[in-house]
Design a protein around this motif. Structure first.
Motif, PDB file in Angstrom:
ATOM      1  N   LEU A 128      -2.193   7.405  -0.179  1.00 38.83           N
ATOM      2  CA  LEU A 128      -3.369   7.913  -0.888  1.00 38.83           C
ATOM      3  C   LEU A 128      -4.610   7.572  -0.081  1.00 38.83           C
ATOM      4  CD1 LEU A 128      -2.317   6.684  -4.431  1.00 38.83           C
ATOM      5  CD2 LEU A 128      -2.124   9.006  -3.526  1.00 38.83           C
ATOM      6  N   GLY A 129      -5.749   7.944  -0.605  1.00 39.17           N
ATOM      7  CA  GLY A 129      -7.015   7.692   0.071  1.00 39.17           C
ATOM      8  C   GLY A 129      -7.288   6.221   0.325  1.00 39.17           C
ATOM      9  N   ARG A 130      -8.089   5.962   1.349  1.00 42.84           N
ATOM     10  CA  ARG A 130      -8.392   4.577   1.771  1.00 42.84           C
ATOM     11  C   ARG A 130      -9.132   3.779   0.693  1.00 42.84           C
ATOM     12  NH1 ARG A 130     -13.703   5.250   3.170  1.00 42.84           N
ATOM     13  NH2 ARG A 130     -14.199   7.311   4.006  1.00 42.84           N
ATOM     14  N   THR A 131      -9.715   4.451  -0.304  1.00 42.96           N
ATOM     15  CA  THR A 131     -10.367   3.745  -1.414  1.00 42.96           C
ATOM     16  C   THR A 131      -9.605   3.943  -2.730  1.00 42.96           C
ATOM     17  OG1 THR A 131     -11.895   5.596  -1.816  1.00 42.96           O
ATOM     18  CG2 THR A 131     -12.660   3.838  -0.351  1.00 42.96           C
ATOM     19  N   GLY A 132      -8.347   4.384  -2.618  1.00 43.82           N
ATOM     20  CA  GLY A 132      -7.512   4.552  -3.803  1.00 43.82           C
ATOM     21  C   GLY A 132      -7.796   5.856  -4.525  1.00 43.82           C
ATOM     22  N   ILE A 133      -7.438   5.896  -5.808  1.00 48.45           N
ATOM     23  CA  ILE A 133      -7.704   7.108  -6.586  1.00 48.45           C
ATOM     24  C   ILE A 133      -8.994   6.911  -7.385  1.00 48.45           C
ATOM     25  CG2 ILE A 133      -5.318   7.893  -6.636  1.00 48.45           C
ATOM     26  CD1 ILE A 133      -5.076   6.865  -9.456  1.00 48.45           C
ATOM     27  N   LEU A 134      -9.779   7.981  -7.463  1.00 48.89           N
ATOM     28  CA  LEU A 134     -11.109   7.922  -8.072  1.00 48.89           C
ATOM     29  C   LEU A 134     -11.250   8.983  -9.151  1.00 48.89           C
ATOM     30  CD1 LEU A 134     -13.256   7.642  -4.811  1.00 48.89           C
ATOM     31  CD2 LEU A 134     -12.476   5.775  -6.288  1.00 48.89           C
ATOM     32  N   HIS A 135     -11.942   8.628 -10.227  1.00 50.32           N
ATOM     33  CA  HIS A 135     -12.201   9.579 -11.307  1.00 50.32           C
ATOM     34  C   HIS A 135     -13.286  10.582 -10.929  1.00 50.32           C
ATOM     35  CE1 HIS A 135      -9.580   8.012 -14.450  1.00 50.32           C
ATOM     36  NE2 HIS A 135      -9.812   6.836 -13.925  1.00 50.32           N
ATOM     37  N   GLU A 136     -14.230  10.178 -10.087  1.00 48.11           N
ATOM     38  CA  GLU A 136     -15.310  11.076  -9.689  1.00 48.11           C
ATOM     39  C   GLU A 136     -15.337  11.182  -8.170  1.00 48.11           C
ATOM     40  OE1 GLU A 136     -20.089  11.505 -10.262  1.00 48.11           O
ATOM     41  OE2 GLU A 136     -18.911  10.632 -11.889  1.00 48.11           O
TER      42      GLU A 136
ATOM     43  N   GLY B 210     -13.542   8.721   0.637  1.00 50.35           N
ATOM     44  CA  GLY B 210     -12.222   8.218   0.994  1.00 50.35           C
ATOM     45  C   GLY B 210     -11.256   8.110  -0.165  1.00 50.35           C
ATOM     46  N   GLY B 211     -11.621   8.644  -1.320  1.00 47.33           N
ATOM     47  CA  GLY B 211     -10.769   8.527  -2.494  1.00 47.33           C
ATOM     48  C   GLY B 211      -9.949   9.777  -2.763  1.00 47.33           C
ATOM     49  N   THR B 212      -8.796   9.556  -3.372  1.00 45.58           N
ATOM     50  CA  THR B 212      -7.951  10.637  -3.850  1.00 45.58           C
ATOM     51  C   THR B 212      -8.384  10.938  -5.281  1.00 45.58           C
ATOM     52  OG1 THR B 212      -6.121   9.918  -2.450  1.00 45.58           O
ATOM     53  CG2 THR B 212      -5.559  11.331  -4.314  1.00 45.58           C
ATOM     54  N   PRO B 213      -8.719  12.191  -5.584  1.00 46.21           N
ATOM     55  CA  PRO B 213      -9.260  12.494  -6.910  1.00 46.21           C
ATOM     56  C   PRO B 213      -8.206  12.495  -8.017  1.00 46.21           C
ATOM     57  CG  PRO B 213      -9.044  14.499  -5.646  1.00 46.21           C
ATOM     58  CD  PRO B 213      -8.684  13.368  -4.720  1.00 46.21           C
ATOM     59  N   VAL B 214      -8.592  11.956  -9.175  1.00 47.75           N
ATOM     60  CA  VAL B 214      -7.783  12.052 -10.385  1.00 47.75           C
ATOM     61  C   VAL B 214      -7.918  13.478 -10.908  1.00 47.75           C
ATOM     62  CG1 VAL B 214      -7.632  11.306 -12.799  1.00 47.75           C
ATOM     63  CG2 VAL B 214      -7.988   9.615 -10.995  1.00 47.75           C
ATOM     64  N   GLY B 215      -6.828  14.050 -11.368  1.00 46.14           N
ATOM     65  CA  GLY B 215      -6.878  15.391 -11.948  1.00 46.14           C
ATOM     66  C   GLY B 215      -5.574  16.132 -11.758  1.00 46.14           C
TER      67      GLY B 215
ATOM     68  N   GLY C  39       3.680  -0.045   6.732  1.00 42.84           N
ATOM     69  CA  GLY C  39       4.010   1.001   5.758  1.00 42.84           C
ATOM     70  C   GLY C  39       3.261   2.277   6.051  1.00 42.84           C
ATOM     71  N   LEU C  40       2.798   2.936   5.003  1.00 44.54           N
ATOM     72  CA  LEU C  40       2.085   4.199   5.159  1.00 44.54           C
ATOM     73  C   LEU C  40       0.590   3.948   5.363  1.00 44.54           C
ATOM     74  CD1 LEU C  40       3.774   6.355   2.363  1.00 44.54           C
ATOM     75  CD2 LEU C  40       4.304   6.291   4.799  1.00 44.54           C
ATOM     76  N   ARG C  41       0.013   4.697   6.296  1.00 43.90           N
ATOM     77  CA  ARG C  41      -1.421   4.573   6.548  1.00 43.90           C
ATOM     78  C   ARG C  41      -2.182   5.339   5.466  1.00 43.90           C
ATOM     79  NH1 ARG C  41      -4.032   7.458  11.612  1.00 43.90           N
ATOM     80  NH2 ARG C  41      -4.419   9.044  10.065  1.00 43.90           N
ATOM     81  N   PRO C  42      -3.268   4.767   4.931  1.00 50.75           N
ATOM     82  CA  PRO C  42      -4.068   5.491   3.943  1.00 50.75           C
ATOM     83  C   PRO C  42      -4.633   6.784   4.531  1.00 50.75           C
ATOM     84  CG  PRO C  42      -4.732   3.179   4.046  1.00 50.75           C
ATOM     85  CD  PRO C  42      -3.787   3.417   5.184  1.00 50.75           C
ATOM     86  N   THR C  43      -4.915   7.732   3.651  1.00 50.00           N
ATOM     87  CA  THR C  43      -5.506   9.008   4.044  1.00 50.00           C
ATOM     88  C   THR C  43      -7.019   8.944   3.822  1.00 50.00           C
ATOM     89  OG1 THR C  43      -5.375  10.028   1.854  1.00 50.00           O
ATOM     90  CG2 THR C  43      -3.385  10.164   3.249  1.00 50.00           C
ATOM     91  N   GLU C  44      -7.685  10.056   4.048  1.00 45.95           N
ATOM     92  CA  GLU C  44      -9.123  10.150   3.775  1.00 45.95           C
ATOM     93  C   GLU C  44      -9.381  10.691   2.365  1.00 45.95           C
ATOM     94  OE1 GLU C  44     -11.730   9.028   5.683  1.00 45.95           O
ATOM     95  OE2 GLU C  44     -10.055   8.100   6.767  1.00 45.95           O
ATOM     96  N   GLY C  45      -8.325  10.791   1.556  1.00 43.16           N
ATOM     97  CA  GLY C  45      -8.460  11.278   0.186  1.00 43.16           C
ATOM     98  C   GLY C  45      -7.316  12.177  -0.246  1.00 43.16           C
ATOM     99  N   CYS C  46      -6.406  12.422   0.674  1.00 42.67           N
ATOM    100  CA  CYS C  46      -5.262  13.303   0.418  1.00 42.67           C
ATOM    101  C   CYS C  46      -4.074  12.522  -0.145  1.00 42.67           C
ATOM    102  CB  CYS C  46      -4.841  13.987   1.722  1.00 42.67           C
ATOM    103  SG  CYS C  46      -6.147  14.984   2.468  1.00 42.67           S
ATOM    104  N   VAL C  47      -3.000  13.239  -0.460  1.00 41.00           N
ATOM    105  CA  VAL C  47      -1.706  12.668  -0.823  1.00 41.00           C
ATOM    106  C   VAL C  47      -0.766  13.007   0.329  1.00 41.00           C
ATOM    107  CG1 VAL C  47       0.222  12.765  -2.445  1.00 41.00           C
ATOM    108  CG2 VAL C  47      -2.138  12.988  -3.292  1.00 41.00           C
ATOM    109  N   ALA C  48      -0.029  12.012   0.831  1.00 40.85           N
ATOM    110  CA  ALA C  48       0.818  12.233   2.005  1.00 40.85           C
ATOM    111  C   ALA C  48       2.206  11.628   1.810  1.00 40.85           C
ATOM    112  CB  ALA C  48       0.158  11.644   3.250  1.00 40.85           C
ATOM    113  N   LEU C  49       3.212  12.358   2.286  1.00 42.32           N
ATOM    114  CA  LEU C  49       4.618  11.927   2.235  1.00 42.32           C
ATOM    115  C   LEU C  49       5.228  11.922   3.622  1.00 42.32           C
ATOM    116  CD1 LEU C  49       6.349  13.939  -0.668  1.00 42.32           C
ATOM    117  CD2 LEU C  49       5.662  11.548  -0.680  1.00 42.32           C
ATOM    118  N   ARG C  50       6.283  11.114   3.779  1.00 48.15           N
ATOM    119  CA  ARG C  50       7.100  11.192   4.989  1.00 48.15           C
ATOM    120  C   ARG C  50       7.784  12.560   5.022  1.00 48.15           C
ATOM    121  NH1 ARG C  50       7.812   5.982   2.788  1.00 48.15           N
ATOM    122  NH2 ARG C  50       7.252   4.325   4.261  1.00 48.15           N
TER     123      ARG C  50
END
Length: 181
Positions: free
Chosen positions: A34-42, A48-53, A148-159
């Protein structure tokens, strides 16, 4: 799952502040980045956040020079060397595909690091587009680090193996729901 065997929904959950989560697709579960700042509501541009929604999976783009077209019911297009995605909030093409060279800031979709060898465009901030509310939020391949997995810039990423498994069960009606655990 729908009657056609395609997924209605992919669920992504993570603890607040975590840069990894669990992606659940039908009965399968995968660790995801997930994003380097985790998941964010806004969501805001550059946070750097992955959006909630809940977001539709708009289309798959892939590097035809590296992979054959994967099995999926999503609309699919090969990535070209000049493909980009505008991330300049003041530009009329903000959060839209563009061609390089482009006069405003635009991410390159043709990458050397393999992250976008398979990349699904998520319907985040695209109907309507709100300047500054986040751009280039994708579902793409993950990069491994020693830890482990490197954080993204806000995306969701899988192997890659997980991504192929999930894509085979996705279609135009599949949604990705991202929420805190």
């Amino acid at each position: 799952m729908t009657r056609t065997g395609l997924l209605d929904e992919i669920l992504v959950t993570a603890a607040p502040g975590s840069t990894t989560g669990i992606l659940t697709a039908g009965g399968a579960r995968f660790e995801c980045a997930l994003g380097r700042t985790g998941i964010l509501h806004e969501k805001r541009e550059g946070d750097g956040g992955t959006p909630v929604g809940t977001f539709p999976l708009r289309a798959l783009r892939y590097r035809a020079d590296r992979l054959t077209a994967p099995e999926t019911a999503l609309p699919m297009t090969p990535i070209a060397e000049d493909d980009g995605w505008c991330d300049a909030p003041g530009d009329p093409n903000y959060n839209r595909p563009v061609k390089h060279p482009y006069p405003a800031s635009a991410e390159r979709m043709w990458r050397e690091d393999h992250l976008y060898d398979l990349v699904v465009i998520l319907g985040q901030n695209d109907d309507p587009v709100i300047p500054g509310a986040g751009s280039a939020i994708f579902f793409h391949l993950a990069k491994e680090t020693g830890a482990g997995l490197r954080p993204t810039e806000g995306c969701v990423a899988l192997r890659l193996p997980g991504m192929l498994n999930v894509l085979a069960r996705c279609g135009p009606c599949t949604l990705m729901r991202i929420e805190p655990s």
